[in-house]
Write an enzyme that holds these catalytic residues in place. Structure first.
Site, PDB file in Angstrom:
ATOM      1  N   ASP A  37       9.907  -1.937 -13.356  1.00  0.00           N
ATOM      2  CA  ASP A  37      10.629  -0.876 -12.451  1.00  0.00           C
ATOM      3  C   ASP A  37       9.675  -0.749 -11.272  1.00  0.00           C
ATOM      4  O   ASP A  37       8.936   0.124 -11.202  1.00  0.00           O
ATOM      5  CB  ASP A  37      10.458   0.535 -13.229  1.00  0.00           C
ATOM      6  CG  ASP A  37      11.764   0.698 -14.244  1.00  0.00           C
ATOM      7  OD1 ASP A  37      11.692   1.820 -14.891  1.00  0.00           O
ATOM      8  OD2 ASP A  37      12.495  -0.241 -14.366  1.00  0.00           O
ATOM      9  N   TYR A  56      -1.526 -21.414 -36.471  1.00  0.00           N
ATOM     10  CA  TYR A  56      -1.997 -21.235 -35.173  1.00  0.00           C
ATOM     11  C   TYR A  56      -2.428 -19.886 -34.691  1.00  0.00           C
ATOM     12  O   TYR A  56      -1.815 -18.801 -35.190  1.00  0.00           O
ATOM     13  CB  TYR A  56      -0.534 -21.360 -34.296  1.00  0.00           C
ATOM     14  CG  TYR A  56      -0.506 -22.840 -33.394  1.00  0.00           C
ATOM     15  CD1 TYR A  56       0.299 -23.728 -33.919  1.00  0.00           C
ATOM     16  CD2 TYR A  56      -1.362 -22.992 -32.601  1.00  0.00           C
ATOM     17  CE1 TYR A  56       0.421 -25.091 -33.345  1.00  0.00           C
ATOM     18  CE2 TYR A  56      -1.222 -24.158 -31.767  1.00  0.00           C
ATOM     19  CZ  TYR A  56      -0.485 -25.114 -32.149  1.00  0.00           C
ATOM     20  OH  TYR A  56      -0.072 -26.634 -31.524  1.00  0.00           O
ATOM     21  N   ASP A 101       8.097 -17.135 -34.428  1.00  0.00           N
ATOM     22  CA  ASP A 101       7.186 -16.379 -35.097  1.00  0.00           C
ATOM     23  C   ASP A 101       7.141 -14.903 -34.942  1.00  0.00           C
ATOM     24  O   ASP A 101       6.503 -14.305 -35.950  1.00  0.00           O
ATOM     25  CB  ASP A 101       5.765 -16.992 -34.311  1.00  0.00           C
ATOM     26  CG  ASP A 101       5.418 -18.338 -34.748  1.00  0.00           C
ATOM     27  OD1 ASP A 101       4.470 -19.007 -34.085  1.00  0.00           O
ATOM     28  OD2 ASP A 101       5.918 -18.866 -35.880  1.00  0.00           O
TER      29      ASP A 101
END
Lengths: 666, 666
Positions: free
Chosen positions: B467, B401, B313
């Site tokens: 990080d 969806y 998608d």
């Protein structure tokens, strides 16, 4: 329309017996006590458990409020007298004893609060302890002691003494004494003699300092002033009032109805949870009875002072007995209502826990369902429905740890079970002030100067007598099987399909989640939807899926054998409620969920019980010090072909939500 | 103090370049388009991707708002012209092209909305299709067609045609055409020719009926009237106002600060998320950049009409491109603010999606931490702090969806990533009206008359350049190992301890959750707490842990090989962003997360990237019809020895929460 928003402290006490499952009232407890004491006037009893002996299931299922004759009220009592454990069945309505049997097996009942209160005072008059305090240069006035169950480690299965270990800590400058242990000092108390029968002062290790350990809000601060974060408060307003009704102990909300009760051992008990199916115009059963059955917390330090720490917080201490009064506007939001709980103390007299439950509608800002349709030329369609759920909350504080236990009902017919850990970790004092100094196994994490938090697990086992649309259910594993395509009939090489296996007997229904891809279901094989799918509920995990890593021959594991798998299903048997057995304190593993399952009874199209364990492996970290932020996990029972279609598809959106003018008294 | 509560529709559009990571503005997009078109005036281009080419990481990390010279604004463009794919790097500030290269590898870029809109109209003028409609007795006016990517199934890796499949449905009486497919008719379009090049009418199967499929609220109902549930509305009021500030695209809340951006491919992009550590009096980095990298949705029906349904998608359709405008008071609560997004359409002109994000403080009624202390004689201590979190929400609707994607920031320093599925399932028309009629594998569940919903999976892969307190991190598996005690040194027979393994190279950092008990961490090996624990963040799952069950040689699995494990860690490489590669449409599996990891680069004490996949196996059930209620899953990054202690322990409680008098205009 004027709406007042004050913290709603509706104390709902159970009045008359509006329902056969209502918890024993203060007056019933008083009656029970009197009946027992007067039946044996030469004996003294300590009451370790007084709880409703609920009506047998068939009678309960056929009971209606309109029935002229109520079901008889009965209580099950575990009381000790003269070092014997009595199991007493009391007819409360007729004020008589039905039976009184001596229990002669292994293990002891829940410890009473009273005996623990007395036991923790014993060190303060025990000369060896006073010497230990003196030689460490500590102030006895700052010493606080706490209780720890001794477990079982293979001692002969004759009647052992009923023992309890006492460990002591320093409070004084801090309320958080748990992180200031007087390490190396272990006291053993014989509870029946109420005497210290064992004492060990193994090693002198400095008590960790008080600085940085307290969690109490500084007194005298400006109201509402925030530190360390600056988040702003939020309050839920319900312009049309609450959506739920509570009548006695029956709760009704959305299409749900259920009975909410309090038990001194289990805490929250949800019964007769049913869902009104608007499409079928009938009320359909989902959960007959559900509660937390055991709370197993084994620690991973095998050394002398710690090896025995393998707690069964429910069977040894009582989840209900340890329930904390919920703080309005903090434990529960502004729109919550509260319910008290009542239990019998060690002397058999009723004790009230105020605000033991809160019930509230949760508006978390989530979506219930939505769709945006952009594909129909000329039409822009968006339909969204916000989500609301109903939460029933209780908190169990067993010494250091706090467990927030939520039972959440959703408009979709789902029930979500959530348990969160917070409170204080068990730590040991150590000479180490830096991890680099540590060269040998310490069985935990150095959290702060001189403070190691020991590795441990939490296993919270739920008893769920799920009755999906009726009593006779089956347990189905819908296994996802990969099909390899080798005949070139399709460009695909693989796909998965579903192979359904219905468990025949209990041996087929012990599942370690993730061992193979499968969806787990409780179904009613006698009920199908219009298009022929079997009606059921799916079990979905939402984190917290640890299982026990102890060996099968390890004593704590023998007492909680079932903790090696998250899911068990058994044939319904009224006496099988407590996953680690009726008598857990110092139990020897003879009577628990795993041993019953060895009977390998038929569970196909039968009245069955689901046992689900939420588990956490806890490797402590510094954020857990001096008290841990919530860590949550849980699972969901979610309709699976229970309904003909989405039960909330017809929910209407708000077309005109009122705008508000709110004035406050700030 | 008067507080007005109106739905807050603060549309915050990005103004000047206040931040180098700000998304391209409408005016920048216009500039980019003009630069490209004027550079090749004889060519026509369709624009398949225009996005910010973010500054290289070192430059970004050293950038400060006070710097006189901004970082140059650059855009990365994928545009097609004359059947060639151009990768164009544009210097937006200087209005010039930096580079323009032809991509000659496999696969194609994101489909444009425009070409899909044109493609779906082709059947209506295609005689064979008109004949198919006529012979089925259908009304062409009710026909709606939709687009489906074709995938790759081993076709030779030379330049294939850029194809798209079209399937058609019936709307008419219902908006929910997805559940009324005209089964058996598959149309193949050559997108570059914009012609139908393949047509198949395999079998006539009646279209499922419209009754019971619509989800639109009936028009003209009384305002606020509820059906099927009767839940009452709730509105969050913030008496002291909002706790967050948004300045341009920088969001600040509690101790968090982060940059929020919109990308047409990824949707939500969170950058430079840092947490102010009050104890250290410094802002500390947590997440450099995070976004959803791919959304793989393979179906499990190998038959002719369905085998190819193996969607990506994001790479094929663009999560940002499919973002839906959020509905106030429904998608997001009353206290939300909204932010628009801007992207380049297929013609290169800017398009605005209103309300593409909402940001709100969630007051779910949860507890942040608590403890009740009953053990200190004479003192009854209860401390409870309610929880608030900040949610950034976006919804991606790719055809049928809807995906609700939440990024939730907690006061504790945790970030919770949540994805929820709702919207409409893909179904096939079938002659069956009852499951008993089914005697052969149908690859799905009969949801309603004549309607089978096909089994499928959803895998949502997150790119997280974590990080932790700095750029150089390591990936650690804290494995829980059972120790068997056989020497009788303790009454215990077992316990578990922690064995930490730091991944050296990428091969060490591909994890299937649950394969062994372990806690997974991203740590900064160069930073320790005062007591010497390595600073880190833990990865915790909260459900949604499915992995792909397709075989390694199956074509869709080759294109999404990484979906067989939930966790991957790679060495940071700016070009490695898209888990299934830069060109996903019709890709052949050469360029994706799994192939990069085969380089087996060092990831110990390096700049590393975490890839986490939330997965769902979806066995459809009737409750999913005609549209499914939300099903949610996700994970959490939770501080683990990041802080010296609990960062919210000093949060103060409300001492006097105001009571409200609210009047509404109902």
């Amino acid at each position: 329309m004027l709406i007042f928003l004050l913290p709603l402290l509706l104390s709902l006490s159970a009045s008359s017996h509006s329902h056969p499952l209502d918890p024993l009232t203060a007056s019933e407890i008083t009656t029970i006590r009197r009946v027992i004491l007067s039946s044996a006037s030469d004996q003294s009893f300590s009451f370790h458990y007084i709880g409703l002996d609920e009506p047998d299931k068939p009678a309960l299922l056929s009971w209606r409020p309109s029935h002229a004759a109520s079901l008889p009220r009965r209580a099950f009592v575990i009381a000790r007298s003269d070092r014997q454990t009595h199991e007493i069945l009391v007819d409360v309505s007729n004020r008589s004893i039905i039976s009184n049997a001596i229990y002669r097996g292994a293990g002891y009942p829940i410890l009473t609060a009273e005996e623990q209160t007395v036991a923790v005072e014993l060190p303060s008059i025990y000369p060896p302890f006073l010497e230990s305090i003196r030689k460490r240069g500590l102030d006895l006035a700052e010493v606080v002691c706490s209780t720890f169950s001794v477990g079982w480690f293979g001692e002969a299965r004759r009647r052992r003494r009923r023992l309890l270990k006492i460990l002591c800590f320093l409070a004084g400058e801090t309320a958080n004494y748990y992180v200031r242990p007087i390490e190396g000092v272990t006291i053993v108390v014989d509870l029946d003699k109420m005497e210290i029968v064992g004492y060990r002062d193994r090693a002198q290790i400095p008590v960790p300092k008080a600085e940085g350990t307290d969690y109490r809000a500084p007194a005298g601060k400006e109201k509402g002033k925030r530190k360390g974060g600056g988040v702003k408060p939020g309050v839920v307003v319900q312009p049309e009032g609450k959506g739920f009704e509570i009548e006695g102990h029956m709760v009704r909300w959305a299409n749900w109805a259920f009975h909410l009760s309090f038990d001194v051992r289990a805490g929250t008990v949800i019964s007769l949870a049913s869902f009104y199916d608007a499409e079928k115009r009938s009320r359909r059963r989902v959960l007959h009875r559900g509660f937390v059955s055991e709370l197993f917390v084994p620690y991973m330090d095998p050394t002398e002072d710690w090896y025995y720490k393998t707690f069964f917080d429910e069977g040894e201490f009582g989840v209900g007995l340890c329930a904390s009064s919920l703080e309005p506007m903090a434990d529960c939001p502004a729109n919550a209502v509260f319910m008290d709980g009542c239990y019998a103390g060690g002397d058999g007299k009723p004790v009230v826990i105020k605000n033991v439950f809160c019930i509230f509608e949760r508006y978390a800002g989530d979506v219930a369902w939505r769709h945006t349709e952009a594909g129909i030329p000329g039409q822009a369609i968006t339909e969204v429905r916000p989500d609301v759920s109903l939460v029933v909350r209780m908190v169990c504080t067993n010494g250091n740890y706090d467990y927030v236990m939520d039972w959440e009902f959703k408009t979709t017919g789902s029930i979500k079970f959530g348990v969160s850990l917070t409170g204080i970790l068990e730590v040991k004092a150590t000479p180490y002030t830096h991890a680099d100094q540590i060269t040998s196994e310490q069985y935990g994490t150095l959290l702060a100067d001189s403070t190691i938090a020991v590795y441990h697990d939490h296993f919270i086992t739920y008893y769920l007598d799920v009755d999906v649309d009726g009593v006779n259910n089956s347990f189905v594993k819908s296994k996802l099987k990969t099909v390899h395509v080798t005949d070139g009939s399709t460009p695909r090489k693989s796909y998965w399909t579903v192979v359904k296996e219905t468990a025949d007997t209990e041996a087929d229904a012990q599942v370690r989640l993730g061992s193979e891809p499968a969806e787990l279901l409780i179904v009613n094989p006698n009920k199908k939807t219009k298009v022929g799918n079997i009606v059921g509920y799916q079990i979905i995990d939402h984190g917290g899926t640890a299982v026990s890593l102890l060996t099968e021959d390890d004593y704590p594991q023998m007492r909680a054998r079932y903790s090696n798998k998250q899911v068990w299903v058994t044939a319904y048997n009224k006496s099988e409620k407590w996953a680690s057995g009726l008598y857990v304190d110092q139990s020897t593993g003879d009577d628990n969920l795993a041993t019953w399952s060895q009977k390998n009874r038929v569970i196909k199209n039968r009245d069955i019980v689901l046992w689900y364990t939420v588990g956490f492996h806890h490797i402590p970290c510094q954020e857990d010090f001096p008290l841990m932020p919530l860590l949550s996990g849980g699972f969901e029972l979610r309709p699976f072909n229970f309904f003909e279609s989405n039960p909330i598809i017809k929910t209407q959106p708000y077309r005109h939500l009122p705008s508000f003018n709110c004035t406050s008294n700030v």
